[in-house]
Scaffold this motif. Structure first.
Motif, PDB file in Angstrom:
ATOM      1  N   ASN A  70       5.626   1.637   0.009  1.00  0.00           N
ATOM      2  CA  ASN A  70       4.520   2.473  -0.415  1.00  0.00           C
ATOM      3  C   ASN A  70       3.297   1.581  -0.652  1.00  0.00           C
ATOM      4  OD1 ASN A  70       2.933   3.946  -2.663  1.00  0.00           O
ATOM      5  ND2 ASN A  70       4.314   5.506  -1.878  1.00  0.00           N
ATOM      6  N   VAL A  71       2.755   1.065   0.451  1.00  0.00           N
ATOM      7  CA  VAL A  71       1.596   0.172   0.399  1.00  0.00           C
ATOM      8  C   VAL A  71       0.322   0.992   0.562  1.00  0.00           C
ATOM      9  CG1 VAL A  71       2.959  -1.732   1.333  1.00  0.00           C
ATOM     10  CG2 VAL A  71       1.581  -0.341   2.880  1.00  0.00           C
ATOM     11  N   LEU A  72      -0.820   0.375   0.280  1.00  0.00           N
ATOM     12  CA  LEU A  72      -2.106   1.052   0.439  1.00  0.00           C
ATOM     13  C   LEU A  72      -2.908   0.341   1.512  1.00  0.00           C
ATOM     14  CD1 LEU A  72      -4.208   3.145  -0.506  1.00  0.00           C
ATOM     15  CD2 LEU A  72      -5.030   1.404  -2.101  1.00  0.00           C
ATOM     16  N   SER A  73      -3.271   1.071   2.561  1.00  0.00           N
ATOM     17  CA  SER A  73      -4.123   0.520   3.612  1.00  0.00           C
ATOM     18  C   SER A  73      -5.565   0.553   3.140  1.00  0.00           C
ATOM     19  CB  SER A  73      -3.985   1.338   4.895  1.00  0.00           C
ATOM     20  OG  SER A  73      -2.690   1.204   5.427  1.00  0.00           O
ATOM     21  N   VAL A  74      -6.182  -0.618   3.078  1.00  0.00           N
ATOM     22  CA  VAL A  74      -7.579  -0.735   2.688  1.00  0.00           C
ATOM     23  C   VAL A  74      -8.460  -0.488   3.914  1.00  0.00           C
ATOM     24  CG1 VAL A  74      -9.336  -2.297   1.756  1.00  0.00           C
ATOM     25  CG2 VAL A  74      -6.998  -2.350   0.856  1.00  0.00           C
ATOM     26  N   ASP A  75      -8.045  -1.044   5.030  1.00  0.00           N
ATOM     27  CA  ASP A  75      -8.692  -0.805   6.320  1.00  0.00           C
ATOM     28  C   ASP A  75      -7.635  -1.016   7.393  1.00  0.00           C
ATOM     29  OD1 ASP A  75      -8.565  -3.621   6.916  1.00  0.00           O
ATOM     30  OD2 ASP A  75     -10.528  -3.923   5.971  1.00  0.00           O
ATOM     31  N   ALA A  81       0.036  -4.734  -1.023  1.00  0.00           N
ATOM     32  CA  ALA A  81       1.494  -4.613  -1.096  1.00  0.00           C
ATOM     33  C   ALA A  81       1.990  -5.321  -2.352  1.00  0.00           C
ATOM     34  CB  ALA A  81       2.146  -5.214   0.148  1.00  0.00           C
ATOM     35  N   ASN A  82       3.179  -4.978  -2.739  1.00  0.00           N
ATOM     36  CA  ASN A  82       3.757  -5.544  -3.948  1.00  0.00           C
ATOM     37  C   ASN A  82       4.162  -7.003  -3.734  1.00  0.00           C
ATOM     38  OD1 ASN A  82       5.012  -6.020  -6.367  1.00  0.00           O
ATOM     39  ND2 ASN A  82       6.338  -4.242  -6.283  1.00  0.00           N
ATOM     40  N   SER A  83       3.639  -7.876  -4.560  1.00  0.00           N
ATOM     41  CA  SER A  83       4.000  -9.295  -4.472  1.00  0.00           C
ATOM     42  C   SER A  83       5.467  -9.530  -4.814  1.00  0.00           C
ATOM     43  CB  SER A  83       3.113 -10.134  -5.406  1.00  0.00           C
ATOM     44  OG  SER A  83       3.322  -9.768  -6.761  1.00  0.00           O
ATOM     45  N   GLN A  84       6.100  -8.566  -5.450  1.00  0.00           N
ATOM     46  CA  GLN A  84       7.518  -8.675  -5.811  1.00  0.00           C
ATOM     47  C   GLN A  84       8.428  -8.369  -4.618  1.00  0.00           C
ATOM     48  OE1 GLN A  84       6.744  -9.136 -10.082  1.00  0.00           O
ATOM     49  NE2 GLN A  84       8.383  -9.700  -8.828  1.00  0.00           N
ATOM     50  N   ILE A 100      -2.843  -8.173   0.701  1.00  0.00           N
ATOM     51  CA  ILE A 100      -3.309  -8.518  -0.636  1.00  0.00           C
ATOM     52  C   ILE A 100      -2.131  -8.261  -1.560  1.00  0.00           C
ATOM     53  CG2 ILE A 100      -4.937  -7.993  -2.483  1.00  0.00           C
ATOM     54  CD1 ILE A 100      -6.809  -6.881  -0.262  1.00  0.00           C
ATOM     55  N   PRO A 101      -1.467  -9.330  -2.031  1.00  0.00           N
ATOM     56  CA  PRO A 101      -0.298  -9.127  -2.896  1.00  0.00           C
ATOM     57  C   PRO A 101      -0.730  -8.846  -4.343  1.00  0.00           C
ATOM     58  CG  PRO A 101      -0.590 -11.464  -2.421  1.00  0.00           C
ATOM     59  CD  PRO A 101      -1.682 -10.729  -1.701  1.00  0.00           C
ATOM     60  N   VAL A 102      -0.180  -7.768  -4.892  1.00  0.00           N
ATOM     61  CA  VAL A 102      -0.448  -7.382  -6.273  1.00  0.00           C
ATOM     62  C   VAL A 102       0.893  -7.126  -6.942  1.00  0.00           C
ATOM     63  CG1 VAL A 102      -1.553  -5.671  -7.778  1.00  0.00           C
ATOM     64  CG2 VAL A 102      -2.668  -6.365  -5.649  1.00  0.00           C
ATOM     65  N   ARG A 103       1.069  -7.664  -8.128  1.00  0.00           N
ATOM     66  CA  ARG A 103       2.348  -7.501  -8.834  1.00  0.00           C
ATOM     67  C   ARG A 103       2.484  -6.080  -9.378  1.00  0.00           C
ATOM     68  NH1 ARG A 103       4.516 -10.138 -14.329  1.00  0.00           N
ATOM     69  NH2 ARG A 103       6.725  -9.725 -13.980  1.00  0.00           N
ATOM     70  N   HIS A 104       3.601  -5.467  -9.067  1.00  0.00           N
ATOM     71  CA  HIS A 104       3.939  -4.137  -9.595  1.00  0.00           C
ATOM     72  C   HIS A 104       5.433  -4.151  -9.913  1.00  0.00           C
ATOM     73  CE1 HIS A 104       4.057   0.019 -10.438  1.00  0.00           C
ATOM     74  NE2 HIS A 104       4.254   0.484  -9.217  1.00  0.00           N
ATOM     75  N   ARG A 105       5.763  -4.692 -11.050  1.00  0.00           N
ATOM     76  CA  ARG A 105       7.144  -4.936 -11.427  1.00  0.00           C
ATOM     77  C   ARG A 105       7.963  -3.653 -11.619  1.00  0.00           C
ATOM     78  NH1 ARG A 105      10.645  -8.717 -14.296  1.00  0.00           N
ATOM     79  NH2 ARG A 105      11.749  -7.551 -15.861  1.00  0.00           N
ATOM     80  N   HIS A 106       7.441  -2.686 -12.325  1.00  0.00           N
ATOM     81  CA  HIS A 106       8.242  -1.518 -12.717  1.00  0.00           C
ATOM     82  C   HIS A 106       7.951  -0.288 -11.858  1.00  0.00           C
ATOM     83  CE1 HIS A 106      10.053  -3.512 -16.115  1.00  0.00           C
ATOM     84  NE2 HIS A 106       8.852  -3.986 -16.419  1.00  0.00           N
ATOM     85  N   ARG A 107       7.864  -0.490 -10.544  1.00  0.00           N
ATOM     86  CA  ARG A 107       7.558   0.622  -9.654  1.00  0.00           C
ATOM     87  C   ARG A 107       8.634   1.694  -9.633  1.00  0.00           C
ATOM     88  NH1 ARG A 107       9.319  -4.566  -8.391  1.00  0.00           N
ATOM     89  NH2 ARG A 107      10.146  -4.782  -6.292  1.00  0.00           N
TER      90      ARG A 107
END
Length: 133
Positions: A70-75, A81-84, A100-107
């Motif tokens: 469940n990633v988000l397309s910016v362009d 996407a989740n760095s985890q 662009i990795p972003v931490r989302h631990r408790h998805r």
């Protein structure tokens, strides 16, 4: 569409850009509309349970281990996407995406990923386009 452990469509199929889909498995293809069957397909690596926090028996986790797709397309070239989920990040990069990795631990506990908890995005461009004909 066959759902193994939830009804979250973004853990089955997700358009990344016109002409490219992120899919949970090849089994999803038979359920796609004909025009989408012709798009390029990227398959998510099998999730590693070690990449997720341990929850207790009373914690409600309604979302499958595939929530990281469940990633988000910016362009058309960039996704958040989740760095985890490092194997998914590498898979997307190997297909030419800038991640662009972003931490989302408790998805799993929050029952969603980046695509789910963003509002509709208004993009600059020439207006609506038909990607299916």
């Amino acid at each position: 569409m066959r759902s193994l452990d939830n009804n979250h469509i973004d853990t089955q199929v997700l358009p990344l850009r016109p002409g490219t889909l992120l899919l949970r498995s090849p089994h999803v293809i038979e359920h796609l509309p004909e025009p989408l069957k012709r798009w390029d397909k990227i398959y998510v690596p099998e999730p590693d349970p070690a990449e997720f926090p341990d929850y207790g028996p009373d914690d409600l986790t309604l979302i499958s281990l595939y929530i990281d797709m469940n990633v988000l397309s910016v362009d058309e070239r960039t996704v958040i996407a989740n760095s985890q989920a490092p194997r998914l990040v590498k898979t997307l990069e190997s297909h030419g995406f800038t991640v662009i990795p972003v931490r989302h631990r408790h998805r799993r506990l929050f029952s969603g990923g980046f695509h789910c908890f963003t509002l509709d995005t208004v993009r600059d461009g020439s207006g609506p386009q038909d990607y299916l004909s």
